[in-house]
Scaffold this active site. Sequence first.
Site, PDB file in Angstrom:
ATOM      1  N   ASN A   4      21.170  59.574  24.456  1.00  0.00           N
ATOM      2  CA  ASN A   4      22.044  60.713  24.160  1.00  0.00           C
ATOM      3  C   ASN A   4      21.580  61.857  25.041  1.00  0.00           C
ATOM      4  OD1 ASN A   4      23.434  62.905  23.162  1.00  0.00           O
ATOM      5  ND2 ASN A   4      23.069  62.421  21.009  1.00  0.00           N
ATOM      6  N   ARG A  53      25.881  57.928  24.474  1.00  0.00           N
ATOM      7  CA  ARG A  53      26.810  58.793  23.747  1.00  0.00           C
ATOM      8  C   ARG A  53      27.535  59.645  24.785  1.00  0.00           C
ATOM      9  NH1 ARG A  53      26.056  64.456  21.241  1.00  0.00           N
ATOM     10  NH2 ARG A  53      27.902  64.659  19.936  1.00  0.00           N
ATOM     11  N   HIS A  87      32.259  64.743  16.837  1.00  0.00           N
ATOM     12  CA  HIS A  87      31.356  64.195  15.819  1.00  0.00           C
ATOM     13  C   HIS A  87      31.853  62.841  15.312  1.00  0.00           C
ATOM     14  CE1 HIS A  87      30.043  68.555  14.661  1.00  0.00           C
ATOM     15  NE2 HIS A  87      29.230  68.057  15.577  1.00  0.00           N
ATOM     16  N   ARG A 119      29.291  79.258  15.942  1.00  0.00           N
ATOM     17  CA  ARG A 119      30.698  79.179  16.346  1.00  0.00           C
ATOM     18  C   ARG A 119      31.595  79.711  15.231  1.00  0.00           C
ATOM     19  NH1 ARG A 119      30.618  72.902  18.033  1.00  0.00           N
ATOM     20  NH2 ARG A 119      28.458  72.951  18.770  1.00  0.00           N
ATOM     21  N   GLU A 176      23.572  58.670  14.215  1.00  0.00           N
ATOM     22  CA  GLU A 176      24.479  58.365  15.317  1.00  0.00           C
ATOM     23  C   GLU A 176      23.924  57.292  16.239  1.00  0.00           C
ATOM     24  OE1 GLU A 176      26.739  62.521  16.209  1.00  0.00           O
ATOM     25  OE2 GLU A 176      24.543  62.583  16.211  1.00  0.00           O
TER      26      GLU A 176
END
Length: 376
Positions: free
Chosen positions: A7, A65, A154, A216, A362
């Site tokens: 990743n 990923r 996600h 965010r 993940e």
Amino acid sequence: MSFLVLNCGSSSIKVTLYGEDSGEVIHHSVTERVTDHRGSLAGIFQQIQALLPGGLSSLRAVGHRVVHGGRRFRGPVIIDEDVLAGIRGYAEIAPLHNPPNIMGIEESARMAPEALQVAVFDTSFHSAIPSHAHNYAIPMELAKKHRIRRYGFHGISHQYIHCRALALAGKGEGGLERVITCHLGAGCSIAAVLNGRCVDTSMGFTPLEGLVMGTRSGDLDPAIVHYLLSPEGGRMSDGQVYDLLNRESGLKGLSGLSADVRDLIETRAEGHEGAALALSVFNYRLKKYIAAYHGVLGGAQALVFSGGIGENSPEVRSEALEGLGPLGFSIDPDANVRTVVAEREITGEGSAVRIFVVPTDEDRMIYEEVRKLITK
């Protein structure tokens, strides 16, 4: 033979090495504050080589990923020049993510040329979202020209926690066809999953839309951007507005203190008004999305919390569900408080919706997807 999951992010590199047959984790590491990706990757692969009896030649596959696969990549694919060109084509709408993903692929292919290179996309799980959910209400000619639509992110995490929720529900339960999954961390998103297919998700064209996040803003009136660019709003530049909404907003901006929920819960208890405001806005937005996706699914059968906040904060879980009792959401307060970074059901007595906490993984999902692809 072994599998490596890589990743390669904008400022960090995570790797997990798995045994092929057992799926056992042989090695896991995270390199933070990366400024020289190629140099860091070279060091990482030297480390992996030393761990394997046969060196890098004993790697069967490397799973990467990749954040943005757009409409083209709807599942994992073995990477060739055509696939790599496709990933590059989405770099313009994922400029912070796809370029380092590509760098990881290129360096991995150079260091381990005998291994299959496989891309697993964060957008793939959301690729089945129907047109009424993925289209924005702008002229279609413009949307098609510039590839503007809801992509969602996600996805690897949402897929994993959905699978684990089904497993936790147990056999003989009649299955869970309608599930809401919540990935709550520095970035936050929520998804509505019907019969294993995502039918809506909160992040959109970029990861800025949707829930309130660490830094965010999530959803806001688009006219605010126009106002901030105007003389009346301070005549900020495009870059300043983008930076404001991505790096200075969310929990950090609301509280004026921190993007970390743990800090905010602690200081709220001490009477900090900004912390209280940030948490109330965060939980309110999450509650609205849970209720909305309950309606989208025609009545959810399960709700899953995951991510750093979802796994660690009983306060967020309980406060986000306050007032949703009439919709069938009831949490067991004792089980909720006891559940921190643990896989557990926390459904309350009489709840029509089963509620789970699932630590996301993940890398494990990428490993499973890669193995499934190359052993067909």
